[in-house]
Write a protein that holds these residues in place. Structure first.
Motif, PDB file in Angstrom:
ATOM      1  N   UNK A 173     -31.791  97.745  45.237  1.00 38.99           N
ATOM      2  CA  UNK A 173     -31.884  99.382  45.147  1.00 38.99           C
ATOM      3  C   UNK A 173     -33.264  99.877  45.503  1.00 38.99           C
ATOM      4  N   UNK A 174     -34.390  99.118  45.619  1.00 37.01           N
ATOM      5  CA  UNK A 174     -35.587  99.540  46.088  1.00 37.01           C
ATOM      6  C   UNK A 174     -35.451  99.648  47.585  1.00 37.01           C
ATOM      7  N   UNK A 175     -34.605  98.753  48.417  1.00 43.96           N
ATOM      8  CA  UNK A 175     -34.491  98.915  49.674  1.00 43.96           C
ATOM      9  C   UNK A 175     -33.665 100.160  49.885  1.00 43.96           C
ATOM     10  N   UNK A 176     -32.447 100.144  49.192  1.00 43.08           N
ATOM     11  CA  UNK A 176     -31.510 101.237  49.356  1.00 43.08           C
ATOM     12  C   UNK A 176     -32.048 102.668  49.137  1.00 43.08           C
ATOM     13  N   UNK A 177     -33.009 102.897  48.223  1.00 41.27           N
ATOM     14  CA  UNK A 177     -33.586 104.139  47.845  1.00 41.27           C
ATOM     15  C   UNK A 177     -34.648 104.368  48.817  1.00 41.27           C
ATOM     16  N   UNK A 178     -35.431 103.254  49.461  1.00 44.16           N
ATOM     17  CA  UNK A 178     -36.702 103.738  50.311  1.00 44.16           C
ATOM     18  C   UNK A 178     -36.239 104.142  51.666  1.00 44.16           C
ATOM     19  N   UNK A 179     -35.117 103.318  52.210  1.00 45.79           N
ATOM     20  CA  UNK A 179     -34.928 103.690  53.542  1.00 45.79           C
ATOM     21  C   UNK A 179     -34.358 105.196  53.641  1.00 45.79           C
ATOM     22  N   UNK A 180     -33.445 105.714  52.854  1.00 43.31           N
ATOM     23  CA  UNK A 180     -33.028 107.069  53.140  1.00 43.31           C
ATOM     24  C   UNK A 180     -34.127 108.037  52.615  1.00 43.31           C
ATOM     25  N   UNK A 181     -34.803 107.691  51.612  1.00 45.36           N
ATOM     26  CA  UNK A 181     -35.963 108.441  51.121  1.00 45.36           C
ATOM     27  C   UNK A 181     -37.216 108.597  52.307  1.00 45.36           C
ATOM     28  N   UNK A 182     -37.416 107.365  52.773  1.00 43.30           N
ATOM     29  CA  UNK A 182     -38.560 107.487  53.798  1.00 43.30           C
ATOM     30  C   UNK A 182     -38.290 108.070  54.960  1.00 43.30           C
ATOM     31  N   UNK A 183     -36.807 108.202  55.296  1.00 48.64           N
ATOM     32  CA  UNK A 183     -36.319 108.900  56.584  1.00 48.64           C
ATOM     33  C   UNK A 183     -36.511 110.389  56.408  1.00 48.64           C
ATOM     34  N   UNK A 184     -35.958 110.707  54.878  1.00 44.50           N
ATOM     35  CA  UNK A 184     -36.291 112.312  54.635  1.00 44.50           C
ATOM     36  C   UNK A 184     -37.611 112.533  54.724  1.00 44.50           C
TER      37      UNK A 184
END
Length: 476
Positions: free
Chosen positions: A241-252
């Motif tokens: 979950x931390x990976x799934x959240x960070x990836x799009x959140x970092x992109x944004x």
């Protein structure tokens, strides 16, 4: 003096028989059933009575004074059924005819038959009263001895007066004394047998309790393993979950920062591309949050179901339009099949049915690299216990990587996927199938999986048609 010798001989024989009975029950009948032991004990009492008659005292070659009634007294103290005493009394009386049919044997038979019925009555009285055992035994010994002497005085071949004055003064006190002594000996034997039986029963109960404890221990160990696995899955889920959240959140965050800092210098094409990435990342985040919220609602029992009429053909068309572009992008054939006999209408929650199908179709396109994905609707009648009746079956059929036999159950559990590398290679959190399964249950249906690893999968959503039929009847 002859009477005394006769009683002492009978006492010795009864002691010998008691010892032999103890040995027999201990070494021969120890493994016999309760019924066999019970019948054997009755035969033993009859044998004791017969032994007493063999070593009885004869007078004038006609009259036999014996202690055949003593084993009957003992039986009245230990047997749980009164009817057994009547049988013992009659059987002991019949055994007297072995010596021949004469007045003495007939008198003995009548005497023992009466004593058998008397012993049965005393046995019933002893089981219904709360007196101490010594009082019950004393009453039984005294009553049976007195009635025995009275029977012989009435039915015997010696005159009533002569028997009462010449014989009873010797036989009655010695009979009572010998009855007490024999009762003590055989009662001790009977108590020993009862103790052994209680020990055997206690051992059996302990064995059963040991088995139950072992089963309970095994169940606890399995439960502990399940809890450990659940904890492990949740830990893996949090890591994923931390990976799934960070990836799009970092992109944004990164792209938004770039636009904020260099927006005036960027050309329109770059801005559109960055905006599209931000939008896609936001959609991924929204879908992830929606999945978590849906799972939480289902587990908390807060998921609302709103049922209404659904056009099955329209439902399939909506799903086709939503995934047509995904099929083109992966160069897969996407087909709809409307089976013969499939119903036109379904009474269910359209939003939740679409959510289940989206999850199933999304997985099908994700794990299929070549070939086709098919969405099929058909009707099927089941005769399984608890699932009898007509069902609408919505099947998602793909030619993808498939699911191994050992993983087909676990993939429906929350936070799990068929393989640990799945999330890394294909993305996702493994919540889709768990949510779909729970939603299917809320709709009154269930999901089945048929799959062969490497040869594709068939996920079938079963929805009940009985409710729709009942609703049509109510309208008419």
């Amino acid at each position: 003096m002859e009477f005394t010798k006769m009683f002492l001989i009978n006492l010795g024989m009864l002691i010998a028989v008691a010892y032999l009975a103890n040995v027999t029950f201990k070494y021969v009948l120890s493994r016999a059933s309760a019924g066999v032991k019970y019948i054997s004990s009755m035969l033993l009492v009859v044998f004791c009575g017969w032994i007493c008659s063999v070593f009885g005292f004869s007078m004038n070659g006609q009259v036999v004074f014996e202690l055949t009634f003593v084993p009957l007294i003992i039986a009245s103290l230990v047997y749980p059924r009164a009817s057994s005493l009547v049988i013992i009394g009659v059987a002991t009386g019949l055994a007297l005819f072995i010596f021949g049919v004469n007045e003495a044997s007939v008198a003995g038979f009548v005497n023992l038959s009466i004593l058998g019925m008397l012993a049965a009555g005393l046995n019933y009285w002893m089981r219904k009263t709360d007196y101490r055992l010594i009082i019950k035994a004393s009453v039984s010994i005294l009553v049976i001895n007195l009635v025995h002497e009275l029977n012989l005085a009435i039915f015997g071949v010696i005159s009533f007066y002569h028997y009462l004055t010449k014989v009873v003064p010797f036989t009655l006190p010695l009979g009572i004394a010998l009855s007490y002594l024999t009762a003590f000996i055989l009662r001790d034997f009977q108590l020993e047998q009862r103790r052994k039986y209680q020990i055997v029963q206690a051992n059996r109960r302990l064995s059963k309790q040991k088995e139950q404890l072992q089963k309970a221990k095994q169940a606890l160990e399995e439960r502990a393993q399940q809890l450990m696995r659940a904890s492990q899955y949740k830990s893996e889920f949090m890591a994923t979950m931390s990976h799934e959240l960070r990836t799009p959140l970092n992109s944004v965050i990164n792209l938004a920062q770039m636009i904020a800092e260099q927006g005036k210098e960027m050309d329109e094409e770059d801005l559109k591309q960055y905006s599209s990435i931000i939008y896609a990342s936001g959609q991924d985040l929204l879908q992830l949050i929606n999945d978590i919220l849906d799972l939480s609602k289902v587990e908390a029992g807060k998921m609302e179901i709103t049922k209404d009429d659904i056009s099955v053909e329209e439902l399939l068309q909506i799903m086709f339009m939503q995934f047509e572009m995904a099929a083109r992008n992966k160069k897969l054939e996407f087909k709809l099949q409307f089976g013969e006999g499939a119903p036109q209408q379904l009474y269910s929650d359209s939003q939740r049915v679409q959510q289940i199908l989206r999850n199933l179709l999304s997985n099908a396109f994700k794990f299929t690299h070549s070939g086709s994905v098919t969405l099929e609707a058909r009707s099927e009648r089941l005769e399984e216990p608890g699932r009898e009746g007509e069902w609408l079956v919505l099947s998602v059929i793909d030619t993808g990587i498939g699911v191994s036999k050992g993983k087909q159950h676990s993939i429906f559990e929350a936070f799990q996927q068929a393989d640990g590398s799945i999330s890394r290679k294909y993305g996702g959190t493994g919540l889709g199938l768990s949510i779909s399964r729970d939603l299917a249950h809320l709709l009154g249906g269930f999901i089945r999986l048929e799959s062969v690893e490497g040869s594709g999968s068939v996920f079938s959503l079963f929805l009940p048609l009985e409710e729709a039929a009942e609703k049509d009847e109510d309208r008419s």
